[in-house]
Design a protein around this motif. Sequence first.
Motif, PDB file in Angstrom:
ATOM      1  N   ILE A  44      10.309 -10.136   2.394  1.00 56.78           N
ATOM      2  CA  ILE A  44       9.352 -10.940   2.590  1.00 56.78           C
ATOM      3  C   ILE A  44       8.134 -10.050   2.420  1.00 56.78           C
ATOM      4  N   GLY A  45       7.911  -9.098   3.036  1.00 57.32           N
ATOM      5  CA  GLY A  45       6.377  -8.360   3.085  1.00 57.32           C
ATOM      6  C   GLY A  45       6.297  -7.775   1.766  1.00 57.32           C
ATOM      7  N   LEU A  46       7.274  -7.114   0.897  1.00 56.76           N
ATOM      8  CA  LEU A  46       6.854  -6.982  -0.337  1.00 56.76           C
ATOM      9  C   LEU A  46       6.506  -8.044  -1.301  1.00 56.76           C
ATOM     10  N   VAL A  47       7.293  -9.144  -1.115  1.00 56.28           N
ATOM     11  CA  VAL A  47       6.777 -10.322  -1.985  1.00 56.28           C
ATOM     12  C   VAL A  47       5.376 -10.705  -1.736  1.00 56.28           C
ATOM     13  N   LEU A  48       5.075 -11.014  -0.543  1.00 53.31           N
ATOM     14  CA  LEU A  48       3.869 -11.523   0.038  1.00 53.31           C
ATOM     15  C   LEU A  48       2.707 -10.507  -0.198  1.00 53.31           C
ATOM     16  N   LEU A  49       3.038  -9.114  -0.095  1.00 55.48           N
ATOM     17  CA  LEU A  49       1.720  -8.199  -0.410  1.00 55.48           C
ATOM     18  C   LEU A  49       1.643  -8.124  -1.868  1.00 55.48           C
ATOM     19  N   SER A  50       2.517  -8.357  -2.722  1.00 51.13           N
ATOM     20  CA  SER A  50       2.524  -8.372  -4.243  1.00 51.13           C
ATOM     21  C   SER A  50       1.720  -9.781  -4.788  1.00 51.13           C
ATOM     22  N   ALA A  51       1.986 -10.853  -4.039  1.00 53.59           N
ATOM     23  CA  ALA A  51       1.331 -12.041  -4.324  1.00 53.59           C
ATOM     24  C   ALA A  51      -0.052 -11.905  -3.767  1.00 53.59           C
ATOM     25  N   MET A  56      -5.699 -11.029  -5.413  1.00 53.38           N
ATOM     26  CA  MET A  56      -7.091 -10.346  -5.074  1.00 53.38           C
ATOM     27  C   MET A  56      -7.661  -9.693  -6.329  1.00 53.38           C
ATOM     28  N   VAL A  57      -6.764  -8.889  -7.371  1.00 52.74           N
ATOM     29  CA  VAL A  57      -7.318  -8.496  -8.517  1.00 52.74           C
ATOM     30  C   VAL A  57      -7.896  -9.610  -9.432  1.00 52.74           C
ATOM     31  N   TYR A  58      -7.160 -10.784  -9.549  1.00 51.25           N
ATOM     32  CA  TYR A  58      -7.461 -11.831  -9.996  1.00 51.25           C
ATOM     33  C   TYR A  58      -8.994 -12.370  -9.658  1.00 51.25           C
ATOM     34  N   GLU A  59      -9.051 -12.609  -8.399  1.00 48.69           N
ATOM     35  CA  GLU A  59     -10.324 -12.898  -7.950  1.00 48.69           C
ATOM     36  C   GLU A  59     -11.499 -12.038  -8.070  1.00 48.69           C
ATOM     37  N   THR A  60     -11.269 -10.825  -8.210  1.00 51.02           N
ATOM     38  CA  THR A  60     -12.086  -9.716  -8.196  1.00 51.02           C
ATOM     39  C   THR A  60     -12.775  -9.840  -9.677  1.00 51.02           C
ATOM     40  N   LEU A  78     -11.000  -3.944  -0.175  1.00 49.74           N
ATOM     41  CA  LEU A  78      -9.816  -4.543   0.470  1.00 49.74           C
ATOM     42  C   LEU A  78      -8.836  -4.021  -0.147  1.00 49.74           C
ATOM     43  N   ILE A  79      -8.601  -4.117  -1.398  1.00 45.99           N
ATOM     44  CA  ILE A  79      -7.442  -3.803  -2.173  1.00 45.99           C
ATOM     45  C   ILE A  79      -7.097  -2.380  -1.919  1.00 45.99           C
ATOM     46  N   ILE A  80      -8.146  -1.361  -2.066  1.00 46.81           N
ATOM     47  CA  ILE A  80      -7.970  -0.116  -1.841  1.00 46.81           C
ATOM     48  C   ILE A  80      -7.479   0.085  -0.459  1.00 46.81           C
ATOM     49  N   VAL A  81      -8.056  -0.400   0.703  1.00 45.50           N
ATOM     50  CA  VAL A  81      -7.668  -0.172   2.019  1.00 45.50           C
ATOM     51  C   VAL A  81      -6.043  -0.695   2.217  1.00 45.50           C
ATOM     52  N   VAL A  82      -5.776  -1.794   1.770  1.00 49.68           N
ATOM     53  CA  VAL A  82      -4.483  -2.300   1.910  1.00 49.68           C
ATOM     54  C   VAL A  82      -3.669  -1.544   1.036  1.00 49.68           C
ATOM     55  N   LEU A  83      -3.824  -1.040  -0.137  1.00 47.74           N
ATOM     56  CA  LEU A  83      -2.955  -0.141  -0.693  1.00 47.74           C
ATOM     57  C   LEU A  83      -2.525   1.252  -0.194  1.00 47.74           C
ATOM     58  N   ALA A  84      -3.822   1.757   0.655  1.00 50.73           N
ATOM     59  CA  ALA A  84      -3.700   2.980   1.293  1.00 50.73           C
ATOM     60  C   ALA A  84      -2.872   2.909   2.457  1.00 50.73           C
ATOM     61  N   VAL A  85      -3.003   1.820   3.071  1.00 48.03           N
ATOM     62  CA  VAL A  85      -1.987   1.345   4.171  1.00 48.03           C
ATOM     63  C   VAL A  85      -0.367   1.057   3.774  1.00 48.03           C
ATOM     64  N   PHE A  86      -0.504   0.462   2.681  1.00 49.63           N
ATOM     65  CA  PHE A  86       0.874   0.076   2.097  1.00 49.63           C
ATOM     66  C   PHE A  86       1.618   1.705   1.891  1.00 49.63           C
TER      67      PHE A  86
END
Length: 92
Positions: A44-51, A56-60, A78-86
């Motif tokens: 669930i976490g991986l699917v939600l994070l991927s979506a 976010m990339v589309y919106e950017t 936000l993309i960079i921060v969330v990717l670093a946390v992931f």
Amino acid sequence: MKGTVIHFLIRFFTALVPLFFLARKKLDTGSGNNGMGVDPSLLIGLVLLSAWGIYMVYETIRFLSHKKKQPALVNAGLIIVVLAVFIYLGGL
């Protein structure tokens, strides 16, 4: 400025949901065998994070094409921060 803060907060708290599932999986001290062979919390976490990341990339890109730099920079940050946390959660 107020619109940018609200934009940031909505996307930030939306990103916390999948990160919560991933962090919960990392902090679980159980055996990890649930009989299915797939861990639902991790899935669930991986699917939600991927979506979330795809959106976010589309919106950017959409913001950049409409010459809206402030929301595009917020999304990119936000993309960079969330990717670093992931990556950090994945390395534990």
